[in-house]
Design a protein around this motif. Structure first.
Motif, PDB file in Angstrom:
ATOM      1  N   LEU A  53       0.822  -1.210   0.000  1.00  0.00           N
ATOM      2  CA  LEU A  53       0.000   0.000   0.000  1.00  0.00           C
ATOM      3  C   LEU A  53       0.857   1.262   0.000  1.00  0.00           C
ATOM      4  O   LEU A  53       0.435   2.296  -0.510  1.00  0.00           O
ATOM      5  CB  LEU A  53      -0.944  -0.008   1.208  1.00  0.00           C
ATOM      6  CG  LEU A  53      -2.012  -1.103   1.191  1.00  0.00           C
ATOM      7  CD1 LEU A  53      -2.818  -1.082   2.479  1.00  0.00           C
ATOM      8  CD2 LEU A  53      -2.925  -0.967  -0.022  1.00  0.00           C
ATOM      9  N   ASP A  54       2.059   1.162   0.560  1.00  0.00           N
ATOM     10  CA  ASP A  54       2.991   2.292   0.544  1.00  0.00           C
ATOM     11  C   ASP A  54       3.767   2.380  -0.766  1.00  0.00           C
ATOM     12  O   ASP A  54       4.585   3.277  -0.943  1.00  0.00           O
ATOM     13  CB  ASP A  54       3.982   2.183   1.712  1.00  0.00           C
ATOM     14  CG  ASP A  54       3.330   2.437   3.057  1.00  0.00           C
ATOM     15  OD1 ASP A  54       2.243   3.052   3.085  1.00  0.00           O
ATOM     16  OD2 ASP A  54       3.907   2.018   4.084  1.00  0.00           O
ATOM     17  N   GLY A  55       3.533   1.423  -1.671  1.00  0.00           N
ATOM     18  CA  GLY A  55       4.209   1.423  -2.964  1.00  0.00           C
ATOM     19  C   GLY A  55       5.656   0.973  -2.896  1.00  0.00           C
ATOM     20  O   GLY A  55       6.464   1.310  -3.762  1.00  0.00           O
ATOM     21  N   LYS A  56       6.013   0.195  -1.901  1.00  0.00           N
ATOM     22  CA  LYS A  56       7.403  -0.226  -1.708  1.00  0.00           C
ATOM     23  C   LYS A  56       7.696  -1.617  -2.263  1.00  0.00           C
ATOM     24  O   LYS A  56       8.756  -2.165  -2.004  1.00  0.00           O
ATOM     25  CB  LYS A  56       7.756  -0.183  -0.218  1.00  0.00           C
ATOM     26  CG  LYS A  56       7.701   1.220   0.352  1.00  0.00           C
ATOM     27  CD  LYS A  56       8.074   1.245   1.796  1.00  0.00           C
ATOM     28  CE  LYS A  56       8.013   2.681   2.306  1.00  0.00           C
ATOM     29  NZ  LYS A  56       8.315   2.792   3.705  1.00  0.00           N
ATOM     30  N   ARG A  57       6.787  -2.172  -3.005  1.00  0.00           N
ATOM     31  CA  ARG A  57       6.987  -3.503  -3.602  1.00  0.00           C
ATOM     32  C   ARG A  57       6.582  -3.469  -5.068  1.00  0.00           C
ATOM     33  O   ARG A  57       5.647  -2.770  -5.460  1.00  0.00           O
ATOM     34  CB  ARG A  57       6.131  -4.556  -2.888  1.00  0.00           C
ATOM     35  CG  ARG A  57       6.523  -4.827  -1.459  1.00  0.00           C
ATOM     36  CD  ARG A  57       7.718  -5.777  -1.438  1.00  0.00           C
ATOM     37  NE  ARG A  57       7.949  -6.289  -0.107  1.00  0.00           N
ATOM     38  CZ  ARG A  57       9.032  -6.012   0.604  1.00  0.00           C
ATOM     39  NH1 ARG A  57       9.952  -5.216   0.133  1.00  0.00           N
ATOM     40  NH2 ARG A  57       9.182  -6.531   1.795  1.00  0.00           N
ATOM     41  N   ASN A  58       7.296  -4.258  -5.878  1.00  0.00           N
ATOM     42  CA  ASN A  58       6.946  -4.437  -7.289  1.00  0.00           C
ATOM     43  C   ASN A  58       5.820  -5.454  -7.402  1.00  0.00           C
ATOM     44  O   ASN A  58       5.525  -6.174  -6.460  1.00  0.00           O
ATOM     45  CB  ASN A  58       8.155  -4.933  -8.086  1.00  0.00           C
ATOM     46  CG  ASN A  58       9.267  -3.911  -8.083  1.00  0.00           C
ATOM     47  OD1 ASN A  58       9.022  -2.710  -8.032  1.00  0.00           O
ATOM     48  ND2 ASN A  58      10.495  -4.391  -8.140  1.00  0.00           N
ATOM     49  N   TYR A  59       5.239  -5.535  -8.596  1.00  0.00           N
ATOM     50  CA  TYR A  59       4.189  -6.514  -8.910  1.00  0.00           C
ATOM     51  C   TYR A  59       3.038  -6.410  -7.904  1.00  0.00           C
ATOM     52  O   TYR A  59       2.591  -7.395  -7.326  1.00  0.00           O
ATOM     53  CB  TYR A  59       4.736  -7.942  -8.941  1.00  0.00           C
ATOM     54  CG  TYR A  59       5.949  -8.085  -9.810  1.00  0.00           C
ATOM     55  CD1 TYR A  59       5.844  -8.027 -11.199  1.00  0.00           C
ATOM     56  CD2 TYR A  59       7.205  -8.254  -9.246  1.00  0.00           C
ATOM     57  CE1 TYR A  59       6.965  -8.135 -12.003  1.00  0.00           C
ATOM     58  CE2 TYR A  59       8.337  -8.368 -10.039  1.00  0.00           C
ATOM     59  CZ  TYR A  59       8.212  -8.297 -11.412  1.00  0.00           C
ATOM     60  OH  TYR A  59       9.320  -8.415 -12.194  1.00  0.00           O
ATOM     61  N   GLN A  60       2.534  -5.213  -7.725  1.00  0.00           N
ATOM     62  CA  GLN A  60       1.509  -4.974  -6.711  1.00  0.00           C
ATOM     63  C   GLN A  60       0.247  -5.809  -6.938  1.00  0.00           C
ATOM     64  O   GLN A  60      -0.286  -6.398  -5.994  1.00  0.00           O
ATOM     65  CB  GLN A  60       1.156  -3.487  -6.655  1.00  0.00           C
ATOM     66  CG  GLN A  60       2.248  -2.667  -6.018  1.00  0.00           C
ATOM     67  CD  GLN A  60       1.839  -1.216  -5.845  1.00  0.00           C
ATOM     68  OE1 GLN A  60       0.887  -0.764  -6.447  1.00  0.00           O
ATOM     69  NE2 GLN A  60       2.574  -0.508  -5.016  1.00  0.00           N
ATOM     70  N   LYS A  61      -0.227  -5.847  -8.170  1.00  0.00           N
ATOM     71  CA  LYS A  61      -1.462  -6.591  -8.442  1.00  0.00           C
ATOM     72  C   LYS A  61      -1.282  -8.073  -8.118  1.00  0.00           C
ATOM     73  O   LYS A  61      -2.118  -8.674  -7.442  1.00  0.00           O
ATOM     74  CB  LYS A  61      -1.854  -6.400  -9.916  1.00  0.00           C
ATOM     75  CG  LYS A  61      -3.130  -7.105 -10.286  1.00  0.00           C
ATOM     76  CD  LYS A  61      -3.460  -6.894 -11.751  1.00  0.00           C
ATOM     77  CE  LYS A  61      -4.670  -7.711 -12.134  1.00  0.00           C
ATOM     78  NZ  LYS A  61      -4.975  -7.627 -13.556  1.00  0.00           N
ATOM     79  N   GLU A  62      -0.191  -8.648  -8.592  1.00  0.00           N
ATOM     80  CA  GLU A  62       0.068 -10.072  -8.346  1.00  0.00           C
ATOM     81  C   GLU A  62       0.248 -10.350  -6.859  1.00  0.00           C
ATOM     82  O   GLU A  62      -0.237 -11.360  -6.335  1.00  0.00           O
ATOM     83  CB  GLU A  62       1.316 -10.532  -9.112  1.00  0.00           C
ATOM     84  CG  GLU A  62       1.163 -10.552 -10.618  1.00  0.00           C
ATOM     85  CD  GLU A  62       1.473  -9.190 -11.269  1.00  0.00           C
ATOM     86  OE1 GLU A  62       1.651  -8.188 -10.553  1.00  0.00           O
ATOM     87  OE2 GLU A  62       1.514  -9.150 -12.519  1.00  0.00           O
ATOM     88  N   ARG A  63       0.934  -9.456  -6.178  1.00  0.00           N
ATOM     89  CA  ARG A  63       1.156  -9.643  -4.742  1.00  0.00           C
ATOM     90  C   ARG A  63      -0.158  -9.544  -3.957  1.00  0.00           C
ATOM     91  O   ARG A  63      -0.362 -10.291  -3.008  1.00  0.00           O
ATOM     92  CB  ARG A  63       2.166  -8.625  -4.209  1.00  0.00           C
ATOM     93  CG  ARG A  63       3.591  -8.933  -4.596  1.00  0.00           C
ATOM     94  CD  ARG A  63       4.535  -7.891  -4.008  1.00  0.00           C
ATOM     95  NE  ARG A  63       5.862  -8.007  -4.544  1.00  0.00           N
ATOM     96  CZ  ARG A  63       6.842  -8.742  -4.014  1.00  0.00           C
ATOM     97  NH1 ARG A  63       6.624  -9.447  -2.931  1.00  0.00           N
ATOM     98  NH2 ARG A  63       8.031  -8.779  -4.569  1.00  0.00           N
ATOM     99  N   LEU A  64      -1.014  -8.622  -4.359  1.00  0.00           N
ATOM    100  CA  LEU A  64      -2.296  -8.496  -3.662  1.00  0.00           C
ATOM    101  C   LEU A  64      -3.158  -9.745  -3.832  1.00  0.00           C
ATOM    102  O   LEU A  64      -3.799 -10.211  -2.878  1.00  0.00           O
ATOM    103  CB  LEU A  64      -3.051  -7.255  -4.131  1.00  0.00           C
ATOM    104  CG  LEU A  64      -2.615  -5.942  -3.490  1.00  0.00           C
ATOM    105  CD1 LEU A  64      -3.322  -4.757  -4.133  1.00  0.00           C
ATOM    106  CD2 LEU A  64      -2.867  -5.966  -1.994  1.00  0.00           C
TER     107      LEU A  64
END
Length: 162
Positions: A53-64
């Motif tokens: 949520l803080d934007g500190k990780r890549n592949y946000q959609k896949e991770r969610l």
């Protein structure tokens, strides 16, 4: 007073539930540890979601998507663990009641010794149900582990493509 029972029958009737109580206690201890590990995993997943949520990780959609699935698995595991612990506590209580009932019936109502047997059988049924729930929960743990491996493999493939 105990003419129809040998001393070994009385002793085994009193000790058998005690051994089963000990078995339940071991299962309760290990099950509580499993619940603690679920709590730790959920906290770890929560931290990962916060980083996303803080934007500190890549592949946000896949991770969610991955996190939602993992949290769902952990929620189901926690419910199964709680139910199995409830049955383990019930089995423990029934085994203790069985032992006390046997002592009481032998002392005061020899014709009612069947009642202690029924209570002990109910304790055994509860122990079986708890064991079955723990077996089922372990399958969910395998689901969690497999999904983690698949996600790590996804991240490795993405890294190699860059």
């Amino acid at each position: 007073m105990f003419d129809s029972f040998t001393s070994s029958e009385i002793l085994s009737g009193m000790i058998t539930p005690a051994v089963l109580v000990s078995a339940c206690a071991s299962l309760i201890f290990s099950t509580a540890n499993r619940l603690g590990r679920i709590f730790d995993r959920v906290n770890l997943l929560k931290s990962e979601v916060e980083l996303l949520l803080d934007g500190k990780r890549n592949y946000q959609k896949e991770r969610l998507v991955y996190m939602r699935h993992q949290l769902s698995v952990q929620k189901k595991r926690a419910v199964l663990i709680q139910r199995s612990m409830a049955f383990l506590y019930l089995a423990t209580s029934l085994f203790i009641i069985s032992s006390l009932t046997l002592a009481f019936t032998l002392a005061f109502a020899k014709q009612q010794t069947w009642f202690a047997t029924i209570v002990a059988i109910l304790g055994g049924v509860c122990l079986f149900i708890a064991s079955a729930l723990l077996f089922y929960e372990s399958r969910y743990n395998l689901t969690f582990i497999n999904r983690q491996i698949e996600f790590v493999e996804f991240l490795e493939r993405e890294l190699q493509e860059k």
